[in-house]
Design a protein around this motif. Sequence first.
Motif, PDB file in Angstrom:
ATOM      1  N   LEU A   1      13.073  10.749   5.594  1.00  0.00           N
ATOM      2  CA  LEU A   1      13.276  12.029   4.893  1.00  0.00           C
ATOM      3  C   LEU A   1      14.767  12.370   4.838  1.00  0.00           C
ATOM      4  O   LEU A   1      15.261  12.895   3.834  1.00  0.00           O
ATOM      5  CB  LEU A   1      12.496  13.147   5.593  1.00  0.00           C
ATOM      6  CG  LEU A   1      10.963  13.064   5.481  1.00  0.00           C
ATOM      7  CD1 LEU A   1      10.305  14.175   6.286  1.00  0.00           C
ATOM      8  CD2 LEU A   1      10.512  13.136   4.022  1.00  0.00           C
TER       9      LEU A   1
ATOM     10  N   HIS B   1      17.192  12.648   1.311  1.00  0.00           N
ATOM     11  CA  HIS B   1      17.927  13.857   0.944  1.00  0.00           C
ATOM     12  C   HIS B   1      19.427  13.735   1.110  1.00  0.00           C
ATOM     13  O   HIS B   1      20.182  14.488   0.502  1.00  0.00           O
ATOM     14  CB  HIS B   1      17.403  15.047   1.758  1.00  0.00           C
ATOM     15  CG  HIS B   1      16.059  15.514   1.283  1.00  0.00           C
ATOM     16  ND1 HIS B   1      14.888  14.964   1.752  1.00  0.00           N
ATOM     17  CD2 HIS B   1      15.703  16.434   0.352  1.00  0.00           C
ATOM     18  CE1 HIS B   1      13.870  15.549   1.140  1.00  0.00           C
ATOM     19  NE2 HIS B   1      14.328  16.435   0.298  1.00  0.00           N
TER      20      HIS B   1
ATOM     21  N   PRO C   1       2.102  15.986  -2.899  1.00  0.00           N
ATOM     22  CA  PRO C   1       2.789  17.267  -2.626  1.00  0.00           C
ATOM     23  C   PRO C   1       2.526  17.787  -1.214  1.00  0.00           C
ATOM     24  O   PRO C   1       3.152  18.745  -0.794  1.00  0.00           O
ATOM     25  CB  PRO C   1       2.218  18.210  -3.685  1.00  0.00           C
ATOM     26  CG  PRO C   1       1.074  17.519  -4.289  1.00  0.00           C
ATOM     27  CD  PRO C   1       1.174  16.062  -4.021  1.00  0.00           C
ATOM     28  N   THR C   2       1.624  17.157  -0.487  1.00  0.00           N
ATOM     29  CA  THR C   2       1.481  17.468   0.940  1.00  0.00           C
ATOM     30  C   THR C   2       2.742  17.024   1.694  1.00  0.00           C
ATOM     31  O   THR C   2       3.109  17.628   2.697  1.00  0.00           O
ATOM     32  CB  THR C   2       0.245  16.731   1.522  1.00  0.00           C
ATOM     33  OG1 THR C   2      -0.905  17.140   0.786  1.00  0.00           O
ATOM     34  CG2 THR C   2       0.041  17.045   2.992  1.00  0.00           C
ATOM     35  N   ILE C   3       3.393  15.994   1.197  1.00  0.00           N
ATOM     36  CA  ILE C   3       4.544  15.418   1.926  1.00  0.00           C
ATOM     37  C   ILE C   3       5.879  15.788   1.285  1.00  0.00           C
ATOM     38  O   ILE C   3       6.816  16.176   1.989  1.00  0.00           O
ATOM     39  CB  ILE C   3       4.423  13.877   2.016  1.00  0.00           C
ATOM     40  CG1 ILE C   3       3.072  13.486   2.642  1.00  0.00           C
ATOM     41  CG2 ILE C   3       5.580  13.296   2.826  1.00  0.00           C
ATOM     42  CD1 ILE C   3       2.881  13.921   4.074  1.00  0.00           C
ATOM     43  N   VAL C   4       6.031  15.617  -0.032  1.00  0.00           N
ATOM     44  CA  VAL C   4       7.292  16.033  -0.675  1.00  0.00           C
ATOM     45  C   VAL C   4       6.973  16.968  -1.840  1.00  0.00           C
ATOM     46  O   VAL C   4       5.925  16.846  -2.482  1.00  0.00           O
ATOM     47  CB  VAL C   4       8.138  14.838  -1.201  1.00  0.00           C
ATOM     48  CG1 VAL C   4       8.550  13.915  -0.074  1.00  0.00           C
ATOM     49  CG2 VAL C   4       7.424  14.066  -2.294  1.00  0.00           C
ATOM     50  N   PRO C   5       7.875  17.908  -2.142  1.00  0.00           N
ATOM     51  CA  PRO C   5       7.622  18.794  -3.283  1.00  0.00           C
ATOM     52  C   PRO C   5       7.628  18.018  -4.598  1.00  0.00           C
ATOM     53  O   PRO C   5       8.272  16.970  -4.702  1.00  0.00           O
ATOM     54  CB  PRO C   5       8.797  19.779  -3.246  1.00  0.00           C
ATOM     55  CG  PRO C   5       9.663  19.404  -2.131  1.00  0.00           C
ATOM     56  CD  PRO C   5       9.135  18.171  -1.474  1.00  0.00           C
TER      57      PRO C   5
ATOM     58  N   ARG D   1      -2.841  15.711  -0.862  1.00  0.00           N
ATOM     59  CA  ARG D   1      -3.326  16.386  -2.067  1.00  0.00           C
ATOM     60  C   ARG D   1      -2.802  15.711  -3.337  1.00  0.00           C
ATOM     61  O   ARG D   1      -1.666  15.224  -3.358  1.00  0.00           O
ATOM     62  CB  ARG D   1      -2.892  17.851  -2.071  1.00  0.00           C
ATOM     63  CG  ARG D   1      -3.635  18.719  -1.062  1.00  0.00           C
ATOM     64  CD  ARG D   1      -3.168  20.160  -1.197  1.00  0.00           C
ATOM     65  NE  ARG D   1      -4.017  21.082  -0.461  1.00  0.00           N
ATOM     66  CZ  ARG D   1      -3.789  21.466   0.795  1.00  0.00           C
ATOM     67  NH1 ARG D   1      -2.744  21.002   1.443  1.00  0.00           N
ATOM     68  NH2 ARG D   1      -4.605  22.307   1.398  1.00  0.00           N
TER      69      ARG D   1
END
Lengths: 357, 210
Positions: free
Chosen positions: A161, A165, A206-210, A241
């Motif tokens: 992560l 980023h 989207p549970t892990i990254v937007p 999800r």
Amino acid sequence: MNAVPMNCMQRTLTALGQREPDRVPLFLLTAMQGARELGVSIQDYFSRADWVAEGQMRLHRKYGGDCLYAFYYASIETEAFGGDTVFIPDGPPNCGAPIIRRFEDIDALQVPELGQSPGLLRVLQTIDLLKAQAADTVPIVGVAISPFSLPVMQLGFDSYLELMHEQPDRFQRLMTINQAFTVQWANAQLKAGATAICYFDPVSSPTIVPRATYLKTGYPAARATLAGIHGPTATHLASGRALPILEDLIATGTAVVGVSALEDLAELKAAAAGRVSLLGNLNGIEMRRWTPAQAEMEVKRAIAGAGVGGGFLLSDNHGEIPWQVPDEILFAIAEAARSWGRYPLTWVRDGADPDAC
Amino acid sequence: MDDLLGPFRQSLESLDRLAAESLFEQAVERSSPLGAVESLVVPALEQIGGEWQSGSIALSQIYLSGRLCEELVERVLPASDPDRKHQPRSAIVVLSDFHMLGKRIVYALMRASGFELLDYGRMEVDELVARCLRDRIRVLLISVLMLPSALKVREVCAGLQASGGEVKVIVGGAPFLFDPQLWREVGADAMGRNAADAVTIVRQWMDNMP
């Protein structure tokens, strides 16, 4: 009603064509359970290609599912990069220490040769053996971890992560290497006889990254990778999800989406609108303590939510049924799929309550 | 302070470090380091945790915003600060599992909320029980990702009880989210549905501990 029973392949292809086959296909994704069938440890089981092939054939005959699952364990792919695997007696093998310990290691990373990885060669041999037995009557599902999700094992989740980023150039280099590997690995499985590739991509959920991050990262990686795979793919978010990115997933060219137990199948089905098939979404964790009656009710709920019109494969929500799920529950799921999944699903069309067994 | 909360939460969700730092400094100036933690950081992280639960926030945002808050709090409330001293002895661990992200998130949020706790890393059952007793731990936070690891919590709770340790155990991780009955089944005292839950529950326990 379809009078003539279909074979597993016909049933599955009809459903994927957004039409109703004789009954809802059951993709009972049992991987480790083959070890139990052969009476060997999970570690020993995955050390021999012929044992995994035999295990899959026995599980297929035992429960009557509609696919053969050539999945070993996720870290078999990082083994190809020089990583190792930690086996436990009662669950899926784990990835050992990360192969990328410092971000600088990415600068020297190379795409591994499939032929140099004993683990991957075993998988290919298993597929070959399964193909020889199943011919074209049962779909053989191969597995490839997405280039975007593989780094969780290559670096560790937290480091990955931070890389995503904070170091876009190195992140991009890693994607390039992983894409080349995934395409090569998926195509080798198809060449060996796999019918389709399950593209495991939980980090894209989207549970892990937007979604905004996904559109800049996992999405282009998926589009490029799936375009290079010469066969059908199913994108599986492994319990994550799917609904908020369903349109994006469809745009990657995938044929199937594996969806979460946390989501409503009817809502997903309406959103899919015949453009992609759904795979799911029985709760594998809860399954361990279900009663047979509860298993039957959960199967009915799933079929009621997504079965009408085809485009639905009944399965668990993670892509792997836990070791702890009892035999009687797997039998109950299979039996319920056969009895309640017969098209044209009159009981669903009549508005029957799925909770009433 | 309410006027800062919304913008602070927004800055965390969008990972805008400069904005978060500026808002946090304003909060410290208006009250005190501990006041800023209590009225800005903790509620912001609680709200973000709730949003993850409902599916509108991603895990990466929780992790990265938690790390950022941990840094902010560390600057004004270092480990030796007396405000951290009146807490029950607490530890956090990954039990028999190789997935460390959940623990890192909870650890960061606990520290960002003013807690001091021991980080045991990854341990197996016997080692964990012995270590808890040796360190006289009162609150144990256990993180797991895999079902076999979650089921081992039962052995930890039994081991602690058999040894006479008065340890409250809170568990968290995917198996507990997907099976809401599992935490009771394995004998834990509570389950955190997200990292902010852990903070809230430990605070409640702390208030009731002698």
